[in-house]
Motif scaffolding. Structure first.
Motif, PDB file in Angstrom:
ATOM      1  N   ASP A   1     -11.781  -0.064  -6.814  1.00 27.00           N
ATOM      2  CA  ASP A   1     -11.882  -0.632  -5.462  1.00 27.00           C
ATOM      3  C   ASP A   1     -10.536  -0.697  -4.739  1.00 27.00           C
ATOM      4  OD1 ASP A   1     -10.946  -2.592  -7.085  1.00 27.00           O
ATOM      5  OD2 ASP A   1     -12.305  -4.168  -6.380  1.00 27.00           O
ATOM      6  N   LYS A   2      -9.453  -0.411  -5.487  1.00 26.60           N
ATOM      7  CA  LYS A   2      -8.128  -0.448  -4.834  1.00 26.60           C
ATOM      8  C   LYS A   2      -7.686   0.940  -4.380  1.00 26.60           C
ATOM      9  CE  LYS A   2      -6.729  -4.621  -7.059  1.00 26.60           C
ATOM     10  NZ  LYS A   2      -6.202  -5.183  -8.278  1.00 26.60           N
ATOM     11  N   VAL A   3      -8.589   1.917  -4.529  1.00 29.90           N
ATOM     12  CA  VAL A   3      -8.255   3.280  -4.104  1.00 29.90           C
ATOM     13  C   VAL A   3      -9.180   3.677  -2.963  1.00 29.90           C
ATOM     14  CG1 VAL A   3      -8.092   5.715  -4.807  1.00 29.90           C
ATOM     15  CG2 VAL A   3      -7.493   3.916  -6.434  1.00 29.90           C
ATOM     16  N   GLU A   4      -8.559   4.106  -1.878  1.00 26.53           N
ATOM     17  CA  GLU A   4      -9.335   4.623  -0.739  1.00 26.53           C
ATOM     18  C   GLU A   4      -9.048   6.118  -0.649  1.00 26.53           C
ATOM     19  OE1 GLU A   4      -8.943   4.673   4.083  1.00 26.53           O
ATOM     20  OE2 GLU A   4      -8.155   2.918   3.066  1.00 26.53           O
ATOM     21  N   VAL A   5     -10.085   6.912  -0.446  1.00 31.11           N
ATOM     22  CA  VAL A   5      -9.870   8.365  -0.301  1.00 31.11           C
ATOM     23  C   VAL A   5     -10.116   8.731   1.157  1.00 31.11           C
ATOM     24  CG1 VAL A   5     -10.582  10.661  -1.053  1.00 31.11           C
ATOM     25  CG2 VAL A   5     -10.592   8.769  -2.692  1.00 31.11           C
ATOM     26  N   ASP A   6      -9.151   9.419   1.714  1.00 37.22           N
ATOM     27  CA  ASP A   6      -9.209   9.749   3.136  1.00 37.22           C
ATOM     28  C   ASP A   6      -8.689  11.178   3.312  1.00 37.22           C
ATOM     29  OD1 ASP A   6      -9.556   9.314   5.852  1.00 37.22           O
ATOM     30  OD2 ASP A   6      -7.716   8.168   6.115  1.00 37.22           O
ATOM     31  N   ALA A   7      -8.829  11.699   4.510  1.00 42.15           N
ATOM     32  CA  ALA A   7      -8.308  13.038   4.809  1.00 42.15           C
ATOM     33  C   ALA A   7      -7.239  12.896   5.871  1.00 42.15           C
ATOM     34  CB  ALA A   7      -9.424  13.905   5.342  1.00 42.15           C
TER      35      ALA A   7
ATOM     36  N   ASP B   1      -0.644  -2.528  -4.578  1.00 41.07           N
ATOM     37  CA  ASP B   1      -1.928  -3.232  -4.587  1.00 41.07           C
ATOM     38  C   ASP B   1      -3.062  -2.292  -4.193  1.00 41.07           C
ATOM     39  OD1 ASP B   1      -0.690  -5.754  -5.070  1.00 41.07           O
ATOM     40  OD2 ASP B   1      -0.001  -5.710  -2.985  1.00 41.07           O
ATOM     41  N   ARG B   2      -2.707  -1.280  -3.425  1.00 39.19           N
ATOM     42  CA  ARG B   2      -3.739  -0.388  -2.893  1.00 39.19           C
ATOM     43  C   ARG B   2      -3.125   1.000  -2.718  1.00 39.19           C
ATOM     44  NH1 ARG B   2      -4.566  -0.409   2.635  1.00 39.19           N
ATOM     45  NH2 ARG B   2      -6.366   0.866   3.166  1.00 39.19           N
ATOM     46  N   ILE B   3      -3.909   2.025  -3.025  1.00 41.61           N
ATOM     47  CA  ILE B   3      -3.423   3.389  -2.809  1.00 41.61           C
ATOM     48  C   ILE B   3      -4.432   4.147  -1.954  1.00 41.61           C
ATOM     49  CG2 ILE B   3      -2.917   5.622  -3.928  1.00 41.61           C
ATOM     50  CD1 ILE B   3      -1.376   4.162  -5.985  1.00 41.61           C
ATOM     51  N   ILE B   4      -3.913   4.802  -0.943  1.00 39.10           N
ATOM     52  CA  ILE B   4      -4.753   5.684  -0.134  1.00 39.10           C
ATOM     53  C   ILE B   4      -4.489   7.106  -0.624  1.00 39.10           C
ATOM     54  CG2 ILE B   4      -5.271   6.541   2.184  1.00 39.10           C
ATOM     55  CD1 ILE B   4      -4.110   3.887   3.287  1.00 39.10           C
ATOM     56  N   VAL B   5      -5.518   7.729  -1.179  1.00 36.39           N
ATOM     57  CA  VAL B   5      -5.398   9.131  -1.577  1.00 36.39           C
ATOM     58  C   VAL B   5      -5.691   9.950  -0.322  1.00 36.39           C
ATOM     59  CG1 VAL B   5      -6.409  10.968  -2.996  1.00 36.39           C
ATOM     60  CG2 VAL B   5      -6.086   8.685  -3.966  1.00 36.39           C
ATOM     61  N   ALA B   6      -4.674  10.634   0.172  1.00 34.76           N
ATOM     62  CA  ALA B   6      -4.829  11.365   1.436  1.00 34.76           C
ATOM     63  C   ALA B   6      -4.894  12.864   1.149  1.00 34.76           C
ATOM     64  CB  ALA B   6      -3.663  11.043   2.363  1.00 34.76           C
ATOM     65  N   VAL B   7      -6.053  13.420   1.392  1.00 35.29           N
ATOM     66  CA  VAL B   7      -6.295  14.839   1.098  1.00 35.29           C
ATOM     67  C   VAL B   7      -5.909  15.659   2.340  1.00 35.29           C
ATOM     68  CG1 VAL B   7      -8.076  16.525   0.472  1.00 35.29           C
ATOM     69  CG2 VAL B   7      -8.182  14.188  -0.446  1.00 35.29           C
ATOM     70  N   ALA B   8      -5.006  16.613   2.127  1.00 34.88           N
ATOM     71  CA  ALA B   8      -4.542  17.436   3.256  1.00 34.88           C
ATOM     72  C   ALA B   8      -5.643  18.406   3.680  1.00 34.88           C
ATOM     73  CB  ALA B   8      -3.294  18.210   2.856  1.00 34.88           C
ATOM     74  N   VAL B   9      -6.047  18.293   4.925  1.00 33.17           N
ATOM     75  CA  VAL B   9      -7.094  19.194   5.438  1.00 33.17           C
ATOM     76  C   VAL B   9      -6.514  20.590   5.641  1.00 33.17           C
ATOM     77  CG1 VAL B   9      -8.628  19.656   7.391  1.00 33.17           C
ATOM     78  CG2 VAL B   9      -8.397  17.335   6.508  1.00 33.17           C
ATOM     79  N   ASN B  10      -5.388  20.665   6.325  1.00 32.07           N
ATOM     80  CA  ASN B  10      -4.759  21.978   6.516  1.00 32.07           C
ATOM     81  C   ASN B  10      -3.709  22.127   5.444  1.00 32.07           C
ATOM     82  OD1 ASN B  10      -4.608  20.073   8.884  1.00 32.07           O
ATOM     83  ND2 ASN B  10      -5.015  21.960   9.945  1.00 32.07           N
TER      84      ASN B  10
ATOM     85  N   ILE C   1      -1.139   9.833 -11.732  1.00 35.09           N
ATOM     86  CA  ILE C   1      -0.146   9.283 -10.785  1.00 35.09           C
ATOM     87  C   ILE C   1      -0.775   8.144  -9.971  1.00 35.09           C
ATOM     88  CG2 ILE C   1       1.233   9.809  -8.693  1.00 35.09           C
ATOM     89  CD1 ILE C   1       2.508  10.991 -11.204  1.00 35.09           C
ATOM     90  N   VAL C   2      -2.011   8.349  -9.522  1.00 33.60           N
ATOM     91  CA  VAL C   2      -2.683   7.294  -8.734  1.00 33.60           C
ATOM     92  C   VAL C   2      -2.903   6.057  -9.618  1.00 33.60           C
ATOM     93  CG1 VAL C   2      -4.765   6.670  -7.443  1.00 33.60           C
ATOM     94  CG2 VAL C   2      -3.814   8.988  -7.231  1.00 33.60           C
ATOM     95  N   GLU C   3      -3.384   6.270 -10.837  1.00 33.58           N
ATOM     96  CA  GLU C   3      -3.672   5.113 -11.711  1.00 33.58           C
ATOM     97  C   GLU C   3      -2.400   4.352 -12.058  1.00 33.58           C
ATOM     98  OE1 GLU C   3      -6.012   6.916 -14.810  1.00 33.58           O
ATOM     99  OE2 GLU C   3      -7.881   6.415 -13.746  1.00 33.58           O
ATOM    100  N   ARG C   4      -1.332   5.069 -12.350  1.00 36.01           N
ATOM    101  CA  ARG C   4      -0.060   4.383 -12.647  1.00 36.01           C
ATOM    102  C   ARG C   4       0.520   3.752 -11.384  1.00 36.01           C
ATOM    103  NH1 ARG C   4       2.958   9.013 -14.800  1.00 36.01           N
ATOM    104  NH2 ARG C   4       4.762   7.677 -14.841  1.00 36.01           N
ATOM    105  N   GLY C   5       0.267   4.398 -10.262  1.00 39.39           N
ATOM    106  CA  GLY C   5       0.741   3.845  -8.985  1.00 39.39           C
ATOM    107  C   GLY C   5       0.143   2.472  -8.724  1.00 39.39           C
TER     108      GLY C   5
ATOM    109  N   THR D   1       0.850  -1.197   0.000  1.00 44.13           N
ATOM    110  CA  THR D   1       0.000   0.000   0.000  1.00 44.13           C
ATOM    111  C   THR D   1       0.881   1.239   0.000  1.00 44.13           C
ATOM    112  OG1 THR D   1      -1.657  -1.183   1.300  1.00 44.13           O
ATOM    113  CG2 THR D   1      -1.837   1.206   1.266  1.00 44.13           C
ATOM    114  N   ALA D   2       0.435   2.262  -0.740  1.00 46.32           N
ATOM    115  CA  ALA D   2       1.121   3.563  -0.710  1.00 46.32           C
ATOM    116  C   ALA D   2       0.097   4.645  -0.421  1.00 46.32           C
ATOM    117  CB  ALA D   2       1.809   3.841  -2.043  1.00 46.32           C
ATOM    118  N   ILE D   3       0.601   5.708   0.166  1.00 45.38           N
ATOM    119  CA  ILE D   3      -0.250   6.888   0.396  1.00 45.38           C
ATOM    120  C   ILE D   3       0.133   7.937  -0.639  1.00 45.38           C
ATOM    121  CG2 ILE D   3      -0.672   8.821   1.966  1.00 45.38           C
ATOM    122  CD1 ILE D   3      -0.265   6.850   4.285  1.00 45.38           C
TER     123      ILE D   3
END
Ligand code: ADP
Length: 162
Positions: free
Chosen positions: A63-69, A30-39, A21-25, A4-6
């Motif tokens: 389904d292999k991409v999770e979006v989080d903050a 196997d899994r990518i967490i897209v981490a959105v910076a709140v601040n 970048i996410v799609e090529r990643g 997994t990568a963030i």
């Protein structure tokens, strides 16, 4: 164990360069967490909920991409997630200078973290969130540069600001 990568950023708004970048990643991880910076120090046009919402719509069928903050330090977030790899994109020397500083700072904060860079594809090399804001502000088309979800949200945001 799944790899997994963030993939972290402000994504204000997300562009096709970020998505690429996410799609090529996903060819490497196997899994990518897209981490959105709140601040973010960049005074975002979209609040965190809006940026997360756009990313969730864009990656709804992945389904292999999770979006989080995340708030605070990226290394603290990565540690809390149990992930040691951070994926970032590189466009040019400007990115390199900024990213090398960030990478060294993050490595000092947490020697267990590894930050990997993926070179942009040529057609996205000119793309930045700020260029996109300018194009849409002055009535240009975002075709080939931003997802329709982002274009719609940006036009709405700019209309409401008038
Ligand atoms: P941050 O504020 O954390 O720099 P950005 O949303 O501006 O967040 O960028 C997130 C990451 O995406 C950074 O690594 C940046 O270099 C990369 N990036 C931005 N635009 C592109 C692009 N067109 N192609 C590839 N990578 C990009």
């Amino acid at each position: 164990m799944p790899k997994t990568a963030i993939c972290a950023g402000s994504f204000d708004p997300p562009t096709d360069g970020h998505i690429n970048i996410v799609e090529r990643g996903l060819k490497v991880f196997d899994r990518i967490i897209v981490a959105v910076a709140v601040n973010t120090s960049k005074k975002p046009i979209f609040d965190a909920e809006e940026r997360i919402g756009m990313m969730r719509k864009i990656f709804a069928n992945h389904d292999k991409v999770e979006v989080d903050a995340f708030e605070g330090l990226l290394v603290d977030y990565a540690r809390a997630k149990g992930v040691h790899t951070i994926l970032r994109g590189l466009r040019n020397m400007g990115d390199y200078e900024y990213e090398s500083q960030m990478a060294l700072a993050n490595k000092t904060l947490d020697p267990d973290v590894e930050i990997l860079y993926m070179m942009t594809e040529g057609k996205y090399a000119h793309l930045s969130s700020s260029i996109i804001k300018e194009i849409i502000t002055f009535g240009g088309s975002g075709c080939g540069m931003i997802h329709p979800v982002v274009e719609e949200a940006l036009r709405k945001k700019l209309r409401n600001r008038e």
